[in-house]
Every structure is written in structure tokens, then in C-alpha cells.
Scaffold this motif. Structure first.
Motif, PDB file in Angstrom:
ATOM      1  N   SER A 164       0.817  -1.234   0.000  1.00 41.88           N
ATOM      2  CA  SER A 164       0.000   0.000   0.000  1.00 41.88           C
ATOM      3  C   SER A 164       0.842   1.272   0.000  1.00 41.88           C
ATOM      4  O   SER A 164       0.298   2.377   0.098  1.00 41.88           O
ATOM      5  CB  SER A 164      -0.919   0.004   1.225  1.00 41.88           C
ATOM      6  N   ALA A 165       2.161   1.111  -0.103  1.00 42.46           N
ATOM      7  CA  ALA A 165       3.039   2.297  -0.110  1.00 42.46           C
ATOM      8  C   ALA A 165       2.718   3.204  -1.290  1.00 42.46           C
ATOM      9  O   ALA A 165       2.516   2.747  -2.417  1.00 42.46           O
ATOM     10  CB  ALA A 165       4.498   1.861  -0.171  1.00 42.46           C
ATOM     11  N   GLY A 166       2.667   4.500  -1.024  1.00 37.33           N
ATOM     12  CA  GLY A 166       2.420   5.483  -2.077  1.00 37.33           C
ATOM     13  C   GLY A 166       0.967   5.684  -2.418  1.00 37.33           C
ATOM     14  O   GLY A 166       0.643   6.386  -3.385  1.00 37.33           O
ATOM     15  N   THR A 167       0.055   5.075  -1.665  1.00 35.16           N
ATOM     16  CA  THR A 167      -1.375   5.206  -1.979  1.00 35.16           C
ATOM     17  C   THR A 167      -2.089   6.245  -1.125  1.00 35.16           C
ATOM     18  O   THR A 167      -3.273   6.517  -1.338  1.00 35.16           O
ATOM     19  CB  THR A 167      -2.090   3.854  -1.791  1.00 35.16           C
ATOM     20  N   GLN A 168      -1.372   6.828  -0.148  1.00 33.99           N
ATOM     21  CA  GLN A 168      -2.018   7.801   0.735  1.00 33.99           C
ATOM     22  C   GLN A 168      -2.316   9.091  -0.025  1.00 33.99           C
ATOM     23  O   GLN A 168      -1.467   9.619  -0.742  1.00 33.99           O
ATOM     24  CB  GLN A 168      -1.125   8.111   1.939  1.00 33.99           C
ATOM     25  N   VAL A 169      -3.526   9.608   0.132  1.00 34.22           N
ATOM     26  CA  VAL A 169      -3.955  10.840  -0.537  1.00 34.22           C
ATOM     27  C   VAL A 169      -4.256  11.909   0.502  1.00 34.22           C
ATOM     28  O   VAL A 169      -5.010  11.665   1.448  1.00 34.22           O
ATOM     29  CB  VAL A 169      -5.214  10.589  -1.405  1.00 34.22           C
ATOM     30  N   THR A 170      -3.660  13.075   0.353  1.00 35.30           N
ATOM     31  CA  THR A 170      -3.926  14.217   1.228  1.00 35.30           C
ATOM     32  C   THR A 170      -4.407  15.388   0.383  1.00 35.30           C
ATOM     33  O   THR A 170      -4.317  15.354  -0.851  1.00 35.30           O
ATOM     34  CB  THR A 170      -2.670  14.620   2.022  1.00 35.30           C
ATOM     35  N   THR A 171      -4.919  16.417   1.031  1.00 37.66           N
ATOM     36  CA  THR A 171      -5.400  17.596   0.316  1.00 37.66           C
ATOM     37  C   THR A 171      -4.736  18.855   0.848  1.00 37.66           C
ATOM     38  O   THR A 171      -4.297  18.903   1.999  1.00 37.66           O
ATOM     39  CB  THR A 171      -6.925  17.748   0.463  1.00 37.66           C
ATOM     40  N   SER A 172      -4.651  19.862   0.002  1.00 35.48           N
ATOM     41  CA  SER A 172      -4.140  21.177   0.397  1.00 35.48           C
ATOM     42  C   SER A 172      -4.745  22.210  -0.527  1.00 35.48           C
ATOM     43  O   SER A 172      -5.302  21.869  -1.571  1.00 35.48           O
ATOM     44  CB  SER A 172      -2.609  21.224   0.323  1.00 35.48           C
ATOM     45  N   ALA A 173      -4.650  23.473  -0.145  1.00 32.45           N
ATOM     46  CA  ALA A 173      -5.198  24.573  -0.955  1.00 32.45           C
ATOM     47  C   ALA A 173      -4.134  25.639  -1.157  1.00 32.45           C
ATOM     48  O   ALA A 173      -3.356  25.934  -0.243  1.00 32.45           O
ATOM     49  CB  ALA A 173      -6.421  25.177  -0.286  1.00 32.45           C
TER      50      ALA A 173
END
Length: 389
Positions: free
Chosen positions: A154-163
Motif C-alpha cells: 500500500s506504499a504510495g497510496t495515501q492521498v492528502t489535500t491542500s489549498a
């Protein structure tokens, strides 16, 4: 000659005090303020108390495997939500618990996985929590059985958000901006009509003719505007204090600290915008022959306020930026931009300067119309006739 020399220099203060005292003794004004206070407090406290205390879920199970999933769900839940397993002998006993209301659901094994059995309506919170617990646990077990490192897989699958810009609380910022807009619109209309009605009543009763012998008309006008502005600020201050009390009760006051700078700007723009249009309301009263005429004569003023309301709430991008520099409209649009965008300091300062300039010009125009028509009897005066004089 003696009448002029004996006129008090600060008579507007007397008029303003009278406006405030009369309004504070008005039962309808006090009642509407109290109702608004209850609405503000209710809007904060009711959702808090409805959502407070969390939710405790009990799931009936028939084996330790199902119970372990419930334990995983409980460990992953927030502090306001809990999951407890009640293990019984068989499926019939588990279903009986659900049927009798002693369990919220029954977690049962099937040939292809697991089933959550409810007595009536499914609970999405429970479904999502158990689905996550079962999926994560079984996936990790299957990966281990196949000799696969799940963390590597699952490495590299994390999704975050920013503006890149704007508020981190977009929806909340919009709701606050909406509240600012409604406060400005409703307050200016309410107190504006109060100014107009006060003027036309004094005109109808010919009291203004008596007042004019002792007080200059310009000071009568200034007193009415200042008195109603004080009342408007007082009313909004009460709402703000009540809101802060509500936030303190719910323990969320610290979360709203980012709103305070914009709220300060809103207060400044509110005063400037109200001042810009208040004298025009007085002019409407002077132009009217009866209180019934105020509604028609105030249409141009209402159109400006409605434009301010809708442009301040619904405008976006270049249009919002443009209207934030238009006097009166800016009283709603600029505070909204300050809530949702990164705005340079010069922008609200320039916008405020333009509003104050408009306030000076509109006060001069409204004062001229007021003085020209306040002693006029008979029929009402149209805007076309008033502007020609």
C-alpha cells in the motif's frame, strides 16, 4: 433672531438619545431582539446537544471471530462512539436480542463474508465502522497468508489535500459570510424603515414644525441617523455576545478564532455602509406624505440592498472582487473575501475609503432632499421631483 441664537449646538445628541430611548421602550423591538437572540443561541446549542453524548452500539455475535471485529471497530472509533459485542449461543438468540432492542444489530458470518442484520432501518455509521474493521482485518490476514507485506503493497497510496489560497474551512466560511450578509441586509432594512417611518410620522403630526423652531433640521437628521446606528450596533453586539457564550458552552470558541479579524472588518464596513444609506432612508420619509408611501419610495434603496445581499453571497472570482470595491455592496462582499481569500491590506482600506466617500456624498444628497421636503404637505414627492430640487 433669538430663536436661532438659542438653538443648542449639540442638539443632535438630544435627538439621538430620544431615538434610542423610544426604541428601547418599544415592545415589538425588544421582542424581535429577544427572538433573534434565541434563534442565534438555538442555532449553536441545538446541534451541539443533539450530537453530544455520542452513540453506543451493541452488536450480537455468536463467535469470537465476529466479536474481534467489533473490538477493532471500537478501537478505531472516536471518543464519542463505542462498539460492544454481546456473544450468545446461536443465531436465533442473536436475532432475538436485535428484535427485542437489546442489540442494535447482529453480525453474522456468511459463505462469502459477513452480514449485518438490523431489526428495521440500517444505521450507516454502524455499517461503515464494521465494514472498515472487517475489510482492514481480513485484508491484512490474507496478505500475511500469501507472504505479502501489506505496508509495502500500500506504499504510495495515501492521498492528502491542500489549498493554494483561501480558507481551510470553506463551507464554514461561507456560512459565516452568509450570516454577515443577512445581518447587514436585515438590520439596514429594519432600522432604515424605522428612520423613514419616524420622519413621516413627525411630518404627518406636524411635530417637526415645532422641533424645527428649536433644533436645526440638519441636527434633527443627524440625531436620527446616529440614534438608529447606535441601536443597530447595540443589537449586533448582543448577538455577538450571545454567540460567543454559545460557543463557550459548546467548547468550540477556540476553533473560531480565525473568524475574528474578518468580524472586525465586518463591523467597520457595517457602520460605513449603514451610514451611507441611513440618510437616504430619512429622505424617503421626508418625501412621503403617509407611512403607506414609504414602501414604494424605498424601492430604489431596497434594490441596492438586495443587490448587496445577492452579490455578496453568490458572486465569485472577478465579479466578487469588483463588487467588493462598490460602496454599500462592499459592506458584504469585502468581509466575505476576507473570510475566504488572501486579501492584501490595501484592498479593504481602499474599499472602506470609497464607502466613506460615498457616505459623505449620499449624506449630503439625503440631507438636501430631507430639508427640501420635510415641511411639505399634501401628496408624496417622487424621486424624479426630489432630485430636481
Amino acid at each position: 433672531m433669538s430663536t436661532t441664537t438659542n438653538q443648542p449646538k449639540n442638539a443632535w445628541q438630544i435627538v439621538a438619545t430620544r431615538e434610542v430611548m423610544v426604541k428601547l421602550k418599544d415592545k415589538s423591538f425588544v421582542a424581535s431582539t429577544l427572538i433573534s437572540v434565541m434563534v442565534v443561541l438555538g442555532a449553536i446549542l441545538i446541534p451541539y446537544f443533539l450530537n453530544s453524548g455520542g452513540k453506543e452500539y451493541t452488536l450480537a455475535t455468536t463467535d469470537s471471530r465476529a466479536s474481534s471485529f467489533v473490538t477493532v471497530a471500537d478501537a478505531a472509533s472516536d471518543e464519542d462512539t463505542s462498539f460492544t459485542a454481546t456473544e450468545v449461543a446461536d443465531s436465533d438468540a442473536a436475532r432475538a436480542l436485535v428484535k427485542d432492542g437489546d442489540a442494535d444489530a447482529y453480525l453474522a458470518a456468511t459463505d462469502n463474508g459477513w452480514e449485518i442484520v438490523f431489526n428495521a432501518e440500517p444505521d450507516n455509521t454502524l455499517i461503515n465502522a464494521m465494514t472498515t474493521a472487517i475489510t482492514s482485518t481480513v485484508t491484512a490476514e490474507n496478505a500475511a497468508a500469501q507472504g505479502v507485506d501489506l505496508a509495502t503493497l500500500s506504499a504510495g497510496t495515501q492521498v492528502t489535500t491542500s489549498a493554494l489560497s483561501g480558507s481551510e474551512n470553506v463551507m464554514l466560511a461561507f456560512m459565516v459570510a452568509f450570516a454577515f450578509a443577512m445581518l447587514f441586509y436585515m438590520s439596514t432594512v429594519f432600522f432604515g424603515i424605522a428612520i423613514a417611518n419616524s420622519v413621516v410620522e413627525e411630518k404627518q403630526n406636524r411635530i417637526v414644525e415645532i422641533i424645527a423652531t428649536a433644533v436645526p433640521l440638519s441636527q434633527v437628521l443627524a440625531g436620527k441617523v446616529v440614534g438608529n446606528l447606535i441601536l443597530a450596533i447595540l443589537q449586533i453586539a448582543i448577538y455577538a455576545v450571545v454567540a460567543l457564550i454559545g460557543l463557550q458552552v459548546t467548547g468550540t470558541a477556540a476553533e473560531f478564532g480565525w473568524i475574528l479579524p474578518s468580524a472586525g472588518w465586518f463591523a467597520v464596513f457595517y457602520i460605513a455602509g449603514f451610514t451611507a444609506i441611513a440618510t437616504i432612508w430619512a429622505a424617503v420619509g421626508a418625501m412621503a406624505a403617509r407611512t403607506e408611501d414609504v414602501a414604494n419610495l424605498s424601492n430604489p434603496v431596497n434594490m441596492v440592498l438586495i443587490a448587496a445581499l445577492f452579490s455578496g453571497i453568490y458572486a465569485s472570482g472577478t465579479v466578487l472582487k469588483a463588487v467588493s470595491f462598490v460602496p454599500v455592496l462592499s459592506s458584504i462582499a469585502m468581509p466575505r473575501r476576507l473570510l475566504t481569500e488572501d486579501v492584501a491590506l490595501w484592498e479593504p482600506l481602499v474599499s472602506l475609503g470609497l464607502t466613506l466617500l460615498a457616505a459623505a456624498l449620499l449624506t449630503r444628497l439625503g440631507g438636501r432632499i430631507y430639508r427640501s421636503n420635510i415641511m411639505r404637505g399634501g401628496t408624496s414627492v417622487s424621486w424624479k421631483q426630489a432630485l430636481k430640487k
